[in-house]
Write an enzyme that holds these catalytic residues in place. Sequence first.
Site, PDB file in Angstrom:
ATOM      1  CE1 TYR A  22      -3.656  -2.408   0.151  1.00  0.00           C
ATOM      2  CE2 TYR A  22      -2.871  -3.179   2.059  1.00  0.00           C
ATOM      3  CZ  TYR A  22      -3.864  -3.286   1.021  1.00  0.00           C
ATOM      4  OH  TYR A  22      -4.532  -4.350   0.905  1.00  0.00           O
ATOM      5  CG  ASN A  73      -9.993   1.652  -1.231  1.00  0.00           C
ATOM      6  OD1 ASN A  73     -10.435   0.703  -1.063  1.00  0.00           O
ATOM      7  ND2 ASN A  73      -8.603   2.075  -1.325  1.00  0.00           N
ATOM      8  CB  ALA A  76     -11.448  -5.947   3.873  1.00  0.00           C
TER       9      ALA A  76
HETATM   10  C1  DQA Z   1      -7.918  -2.211  -1.088  1.00  0.00           C
HETATM   11  C2  DQA Z   1      -7.830  -3.808  -1.512  1.00  0.00           C
HETATM   12  C3  DQA Z   1      -8.777  -4.426  -0.445  1.00  0.00           C
HETATM   13  O1  DQA Z   1      -8.659  -6.044  -0.814  1.00  0.00           O
HETATM   14  C4  DQA Z   1      -8.149  -4.507   0.652  1.00  0.00           C
HETATM   15  O2  DQA Z   1      -8.832  -5.262   1.714  1.00  0.00           O
HETATM   16  C5  DQA Z   1      -7.982  -3.240   1.444  1.00  0.00           C
HETATM   17  C6  DQA Z   1      -7.535  -2.107   0.574  1.00  0.00           C
HETATM   18  C7  DQA Z   1      -6.834  -1.474  -1.948  1.00  0.00           C
HETATM   19  O3  DQA Z   1      -6.916  -0.251  -1.772  1.00  0.00           O
HETATM   20  O4  DQA Z   1      -5.883  -2.030  -2.653  1.00  0.00           O
HETATM   21  O5  DQA Z   1      -8.190  -2.922   2.565  1.00  0.00           O
HETATM   22  O6  DQA Z   1      -9.036  -1.969  -1.325  1.00  0.00           O
END
Ligand code: DQA
Length: 146
Positions: A22, A73, A76
């Site tokens: 990330y 966003n 999960a």
């Molecule tokens: C996410 C991808 C999801 O699978 C994950 O659970 C996240 C972040 C991303 O920004 O890549 O929390 O949404």
Amino acid sequence: MKFLVINGPNLNMLGVREPGIYGTVNYDGMVEHTRAGCAELGIDTEFYQSNHEGDLVDAIQQALGRVDGIVINPGAYTHTSIAILDALKSVQLPAAEVHISDVTKREAFRQISYAGMACQVHVIGQGIAGYVMAAKQLKEQIEAQA
Ligand code: DQA
């Protein structure tokens, strides 16, 4: 034009959380980057983050009549939450889905996006730059439909 930028669970941990996936920019840094990039495009932004599914549903409902679109966003909850999908469908606001990581190349359980089914823009795997990219594409689509 004004967009509400919603982030779901664990996105408040940006910069700390799995930086290899990330990145190293924290949540506040992402907010500032997105606010500035959107301002250059003539888009006002408001930001909301929660680790709680119902709070995200409330934020989507409360966006109705206040903003022109939603950039989301859901973290999960992307892969589990029919409640967030239904909230987006309820308000019928133009919406863009963002994922910082390339979920298409990750675990099988990340391959379904419920929230994405109510979004007309999808920006996946572009890091935090994806928020501005999504806002730009959403603005262009709104203007094309006007
Ligand atoms: C996410 C991808 C999801 O699978 C994950 O659970 C996240 C972040 C991303 O920004 O890549 O929390 O949404």
